[in-house]
Design a protein around this motif. Structure first.
Motif, PDB file in Angstrom:
ATOM      1  N   GLY A 142       1.574  -3.279  -2.549  1.00  0.00           N
ATOM      2  CA  GLY A 142       2.712  -2.532  -3.084  1.00  0.00           C
ATOM      3  C   GLY A 142       3.161  -1.429  -2.138  1.00  0.00           C
ATOM      4  N   ARG A 143       2.213  -0.689  -1.560  1.00  0.00           N
ATOM      5  CA  ARG A 143       2.568   0.365  -0.598  1.00  0.00           C
ATOM      6  C   ARG A 143       3.204  -0.223   0.653  1.00  0.00           C
ATOM      7  NH1 ARG A 143      -3.005   2.698  -1.073  1.00  0.00           N
ATOM      8  NH2 ARG A 143      -2.938   3.769  -3.062  1.00  0.00           N
ATOM      9  N   VAL A 156      -3.601  -5.024  -4.930  1.00  0.00           N
ATOM     10  CA  VAL A 156      -2.217  -4.908  -5.402  1.00  0.00           C
ATOM     11  C   VAL A 156      -1.608  -3.585  -4.953  1.00  0.00           C
ATOM     12  CG1 VAL A 156      -0.788  -4.698  -7.474  1.00  0.00           C
ATOM     13  CG2 VAL A 156      -2.498  -6.508  -7.318  1.00  0.00           C
ATOM     14  N   GLN A 157      -2.393  -2.509  -4.978  1.00  0.00           N
ATOM     15  CA  GLN A 157      -1.888  -1.204  -4.531  1.00  0.00           C
ATOM     16  C   GLN A 157      -1.561  -1.221  -3.045  1.00  0.00           C
ATOM     17  OE1 GLN A 157      -5.003   1.489  -5.666  1.00  0.00           O
ATOM     18  NE2 GLN A 157      -4.148   1.857  -7.710  1.00  0.00           N
ATOM     19  N   VAL A 158      -2.407  -1.831  -2.245  1.00  0.00           N
ATOM     20  CA  VAL A 158      -2.171  -1.902  -0.802  1.00  0.00           C
ATOM     21  C   VAL A 158      -0.914  -2.708  -0.505  1.00  0.00           C
ATOM     22  CG1 VAL A 158      -3.088  -2.839   1.361  1.00  0.00           C
ATOM     23  CG2 VAL A 158      -4.575  -1.536  -0.160  1.00  0.00           C
ATOM     24  N   GLN A 195     -11.530  -4.155  -9.961  1.00  0.00           N
ATOM     25  CA  GLN A 195     -11.233  -3.042  -9.059  1.00  0.00           C
ATOM     26  C   GLN A 195     -10.700  -3.553  -7.711  1.00  0.00           C
ATOM     27  OE1 GLN A 195     -14.900  -0.844  -8.856  1.00  0.00           O
ATOM     28  NE2 GLN A 195     -14.359   0.473 -10.598  1.00  0.00           N
ATOM     29  N   VAL A 251      -7.078  -4.729  -8.244  1.00  0.00           N
ATOM     30  CA  VAL A 251      -6.184  -3.576  -8.402  1.00  0.00           C
ATOM     31  C   VAL A 251      -5.953  -2.903  -7.060  1.00  0.00           C
ATOM     32  CG1 VAL A 251      -5.988  -1.272  -9.414  1.00  0.00           C
ATOM     33  CG2 VAL A 251      -6.696  -3.202 -10.829  1.00  0.00           C
ATOM     34  N   MET A 252      -7.006  -2.742  -6.275  1.00  0.00           N
ATOM     35  CA  MET A 252      -6.876  -2.108  -4.969  1.00  0.00           C
ATOM     36  C   MET A 252      -6.000  -2.953  -4.041  1.00  0.00           C
ATOM     37  SD  MET A 252      -9.843  -0.733  -2.378  1.00  0.00           S
ATOM     38  CE  MET A 252     -10.801  -0.153  -3.761  1.00  0.00           C
TER      39      MET A 252
END
Length: 109
Positions: free
Chosen positions: A17-18, A13-15, A7, A10-11
């Motif tokens: 990516g944004r 990578v999302q940050v 988790q 994944v979090m």
């Protein structure tokens, strides 16, 4: 334990990516603004820029002229060309740039 680690990854990578997407949007907007500024600068400026890589305004600043009169251009060109002569300790590079500027003005006028 592995579930929490997954988790977090994944979090993260999302940050990232944004942040990357936002930076890409800002760069695209800046590029568009620069393109609009270049297109509205005028036809003479575009011609001068394509020849030497500098705008007409930059060339005027270097030659220290405010009006585009042939007499003033010639006078300032001769002065800068003599001052930058290699035999008097000047720079051949600067002398060649001044020569390019004079060519720009002679083409445009």
């Amino acid at each position: 334990m592995a579930k929490y680690l997954a988790q977090i990854v994944v979090m993260g990578v999302q940050v990232i990516g944004r942040a990357f997407a936002r930076a890409l949007q800002q760069e695209f907007a800046a590029s568009q603004a620069a393109a609009r500024a270049r297109s509205t600068a005028g036809q003479h400026s575009a011609a001068a820029s394509s020849i030497t890589g500098m705008s007409l305004q930059e060339a005027q600043q270097i030659l220290n002229i405010t009006t585009l009169t042939p007499e003033e251009i010639q006078k300032n060109y001769e002065h800068l060309f003599k001052v930058n002569d290699k035999s008097v300790g000047g720079s051949f590079y600067l002398q060649s740039k001044v020569g390019c500027l004079f060519c720009i003005f002679s083409i445009l006028l």
